[in-house]
Design a protein around this motif. Structure first.
Motif, PDB file in Angstrom:
ATOM      1  N   THR A   5     -11.482 -12.496   1.263  1.00  0.00           N
ATOM      2  CA  THR A   5     -10.330 -11.773   1.361  1.00  0.00           C
ATOM      3  C   THR A   5      -9.671 -10.750   2.227  1.00  0.00           C
ATOM      4  O   THR A   5     -10.037  -9.800   2.714  1.00  0.00           O
ATOM      5  CB  THR A   5      -9.342 -13.027   0.643  1.00  0.00           C
ATOM      6  N   GLY A   6      -9.461 -10.299   0.459  1.00  0.00           N
ATOM      7  CA  GLY A   6      -8.752  -8.538   0.314  1.00  0.00           C
ATOM      8  C   GLY A   6      -8.850  -8.653  -0.646  1.00  0.00           C
ATOM      9  O   GLY A   6     -10.622  -7.680  -1.425  1.00  0.00           O
ATOM     10  N   LEU A   7      -8.554  -7.452  -2.169  1.00  0.00           N
ATOM     11  CA  LEU A   7      -8.897  -6.271  -3.350  1.00  0.00           C
ATOM     12  C   LEU A   7      -9.469  -8.245  -3.955  1.00  0.00           C
ATOM     13  O   LEU A   7      -8.657  -8.861  -4.358  1.00  0.00           O
ATOM     14  CB  LEU A   7      -8.728  -5.570  -3.515  1.00  0.00           C
ATOM     15  N   GLY A   8     -11.185  -8.165  -5.142  1.00  0.00           N
ATOM     16  CA  GLY A   8     -11.539  -8.846  -5.579  1.00  0.00           C
ATOM     17  C   GLY A   8     -12.329  -8.526  -6.562  1.00  0.00           C
ATOM     18  O   GLY A   8     -12.903  -7.043  -6.216  1.00  0.00           O
ATOM     19  N   ARG A   9     -13.652  -9.018  -6.771  1.00  0.00           N
ATOM     20  CA  ARG A   9     -14.903  -9.566  -6.745  1.00  0.00           C
ATOM     21  C   ARG A   9     -15.590 -10.378  -5.991  1.00  0.00           C
ATOM     22  O   ARG A   9     -15.071 -11.305  -5.082  1.00  0.00           O
ATOM     23  CB  ARG A   9     -15.020 -10.479  -8.410  1.00  0.00           C
ATOM     24  N   SER A  10     -16.657  -9.278  -5.957  1.00  0.00           N
ATOM     25  CA  SER A  10     -17.662 -10.375  -4.349  1.00  0.00           C
ATOM     26  C   SER A  10     -18.822  -9.179  -4.284  1.00  0.00           C
ATOM     27  O   SER A  10     -19.065  -7.744  -4.896  1.00  0.00           O
ATOM     28  CB  SER A  10     -17.214 -10.151  -2.927  1.00  0.00           C
ATOM     29  N   ARG A  11     -20.007  -9.719  -4.074  1.00  0.00           N
ATOM     30  CA  ARG A  11     -21.318  -8.651  -3.928  1.00  0.00           C
ATOM     31  C   ARG A  11     -21.008  -7.432  -3.320  1.00  0.00           C
ATOM     32  O   ARG A  11     -21.754  -6.146  -3.094  1.00  0.00           O
ATOM     33  CB  ARG A  11     -22.856  -9.626  -3.576  1.00  0.00           C
ATOM     34  N   GLU A 135      -7.455  -9.229   7.707  1.00  0.00           N
ATOM     35  CA  GLU A 135      -7.114  -8.274   7.038  1.00  0.00           C
ATOM     36  C   GLU A 135      -8.144  -7.020   6.501  1.00  0.00           C
ATOM     37  O   GLU A 135      -7.603  -6.249   5.896  1.00  0.00           O
ATOM     38  CB  GLU A 135      -5.471  -8.459   6.814  1.00  0.00           C
ATOM     39  N   CYS A 136      -9.133  -7.285   6.268  1.00  0.00           N
ATOM     40  CA  CYS A 136     -10.157  -7.240   5.037  1.00  0.00           C
ATOM     41  C   CYS A 136     -10.682  -6.272   5.239  1.00  0.00           C
ATOM     42  O   CYS A 136     -10.367  -5.372   4.369  1.00  0.00           O
ATOM     43  CB  CYS A 136     -11.126  -8.456   4.542  1.00  0.00           C
ATOM     44  N   LEU A 137     -10.809  -5.764   6.366  1.00  0.00           N
ATOM     45  CA  LEU A 137     -11.888  -3.580   6.962  1.00  0.00           C
ATOM     46  C   LEU A 137      -9.933  -3.123   6.447  1.00  0.00           C
ATOM     47  O   LEU A 137     -10.445  -2.134   5.804  1.00  0.00           O
ATOM     48  CB  LEU A 137     -12.193  -4.107   7.262  1.00  0.00           C
ATOM     49  N   ALA A 138      -9.326  -3.561   7.345  1.00  0.00           N
ATOM     50  CA  ALA A 138      -7.727  -2.412   7.137  1.00  0.00           C
ATOM     51  C   ALA A 138      -7.687  -2.021   5.563  1.00  0.00           C
ATOM     52  O   ALA A 138      -7.237  -1.156   4.664  1.00  0.00           O
ATOM     53  CB  ALA A 138      -7.224  -2.979   8.022  1.00  0.00           C
ATOM     54  N   THR A 139      -7.373  -3.291   4.615  1.00  0.00           N
ATOM     55  CA  THR A 139      -6.400  -3.138   3.362  1.00  0.00           C
ATOM     56  C   THR A 139      -7.588  -2.843   2.353  1.00  0.00           C
ATOM     57  O   THR A 139      -7.486  -1.486   2.224  1.00  0.00           O
ATOM     58  CB  THR A 139      -7.311  -4.326   2.783  1.00  0.00           C
ATOM     59  N   LEU A 140      -9.543  -2.789   2.697  1.00  0.00           N
ATOM     60  CA  LEU A 140     -10.258  -1.803   2.201  1.00  0.00           C
ATOM     61  C   LEU A 140     -10.236   0.039   1.936  1.00  0.00           C
ATOM     62  O   LEU A 140     -10.179   0.447   1.124  1.00  0.00           O
ATOM     63  CB  LEU A 140     -11.682  -2.654   2.275  1.00  0.00           C
ATOM     64  N   LEU A 141     -10.398  -0.089   3.893  1.00  0.00           N
ATOM     65  CA  LEU A 141     -10.608   1.086   4.143  1.00  0.00           C
ATOM     66  C   LEU A 141      -8.793   1.541   3.458  1.00  0.00           C
ATOM     67  O   LEU A 141      -9.080   2.870   3.349  1.00  0.00           O
ATOM     68  CB  LEU A 141      -9.789   1.535   5.595  1.00  0.00           C
ATOM     69  N   ASP A 142      -7.363   1.168   3.629  1.00  0.00           N
ATOM     70  CA  ASP A 142      -6.334   1.874   3.558  1.00  0.00           C
ATOM     71  C   ASP A 142      -6.724   2.084   2.123  1.00  0.00           C
ATOM     72  O   ASP A 142      -6.063   3.524   0.982  1.00  0.00           O
ATOM     73  CB  ASP A 142      -5.227   0.726   2.780  1.00  0.00           C
ATOM     74  N   VAL A 143      -7.261   1.567   1.485  1.00  0.00           N
ATOM     75  CA  VAL A 143      -7.667   2.163  -0.790  1.00  0.00           C
ATOM     76  C   VAL A 143      -8.483   3.149  -0.454  1.00  0.00           C
ATOM     77  O   VAL A 143      -8.038   4.371  -1.930  1.00  0.00           O
ATOM     78  CB  VAL A 143      -8.016   0.863  -1.094  1.00  0.00           C
ATOM     79  N   TYR A 153     -13.282  -3.802  -3.075  1.00  0.00           N
ATOM     80  CA  TYR A 153     -14.841  -5.074  -3.181  1.00  0.00           C
ATOM     81  C   TYR A 153     -13.805  -6.123  -2.739  1.00  0.00           C
ATOM     82  O   TYR A 153     -12.665  -6.586  -3.250  1.00  0.00           O
ATOM     83  CB  TYR A 153     -15.046  -5.330  -4.099  1.00  0.00           C
ATOM     84  N   PRO A 154     -14.018  -7.104  -1.674  1.00  0.00           N
ATOM     85  CA  PRO A 154     -12.442  -8.135  -1.606  1.00  0.00           C
ATOM     86  C   PRO A 154     -12.972  -9.125  -2.507  1.00  0.00           C
ATOM     87  O   PRO A 154     -14.306  -8.987  -3.119  1.00  0.00           O
ATOM     88  CB  PRO A 154     -13.885  -8.167  -0.134  1.00  0.00           C
ATOM     89  N   ASP A 155     -12.723 -10.267  -2.450  1.00  0.00           N
ATOM     90  CA  ASP A 155     -12.614 -11.168  -3.175  1.00  0.00           C
ATOM     91  C   ASP A 155     -12.965 -12.354  -2.481  1.00  0.00           C
ATOM     92  O   ASP A 155     -13.406 -12.016  -0.812  1.00  0.00           O
ATOM     93  CB  ASP A 155     -10.712 -11.501  -3.504  1.00  0.00           C
ATOM     94  N   GLN A 156     -13.829 -13.379  -2.835  1.00  0.00           N
ATOM     95  CA  GLN A 156     -14.214 -14.314  -1.967  1.00  0.00           C
ATOM     96  C   GLN A 156     -13.261 -15.964  -2.353  1.00  0.00           C
ATOM     97  O   GLN A 156     -12.629 -15.864  -3.367  1.00  0.00           O
ATOM     98  CB  GLN A 156     -15.536 -14.105  -2.084  1.00  0.00           C
TER      99      GLN A 156
END
Length: 160
Positions: A5-11, A135-143, A153-156
């Motif tokens: 999804t958005g930000l959070g914990r993932s590999r 919106e995952c890639l856009a959110t990570l790129l903004d950060v 890193y994305p949440d899961q």
């Protein structure tokens, strides 16, 4: 199967490609998504629509709001039909590329092969059995563009 999804914990991690490459290249894309695949081709028809839009096993998926990224699928000498599935999903116009490793090297070698084949300024490693919300890639790129030292890193979300 994981749904990022958005930000959070993932590999998966959105990291600077320049830090991972041994030679500098001028990036022509904002980001590259690299996926290693060894006998996981059955999941690719869900991963790809979560990036470019289309039908998946959970219904119609919206494309990523970030445009101009590429997907590099690295087949690590699969013994099933994963390479055929990946090649069937490849579309240079949509930025979906397949790299075939004839000899198995393992996940790390396959990911490094994908990094070397990528052209994006930023990288995201995604497992073949993952899906991303629109919106995952856009959110990570903004950060990362707001703070080059950030490591988002994305949440899961797990589902079956």
């Amino acid at each position: 199967m994981r749904f990022s999804t958005g930000l959070g914990r993932s590999r998966a991690c959105w990291a600077s490609a320049s830090a991972m490459r041994t030679r500098a290249r001028e990036a022509c894309r904002p980001g590259s998504v690299v996926t290693a695949c060894r006998n996981y081709g059955r999941f690719l028809p869900d991963l790809v629509p979560s990036l470019v839009g289309g039908k998946s096993s959970i219904g119609e998926m919206s494309a990523q709001t970030l445009q101009g990224f590429e997907l590099v699928i690295v087949d690590d000498a699969s013994t099933d039909n994963s390479l055929n599935i990946a090649e069937g999903l490849a579309d240079p116009w949509k930025g979906i590329h397949v790299v075939n490793r004839a000899k198995r090297g393992g996940t790390a070698v396959a990911m490094n092969t994908g990094v070397l084949a990528s052209h994006g300024r930023w990288l995201m490693m995604v497992d073949a059995d993952d899906m991303l919300e629109s919106e995952c890639l856009a959110t990570l790129l903004d950060v990362v563009e707001a703070d080059e030292y950030a490591v988002p890193y994305p949440d899961q979300r797990l589902f079956s």
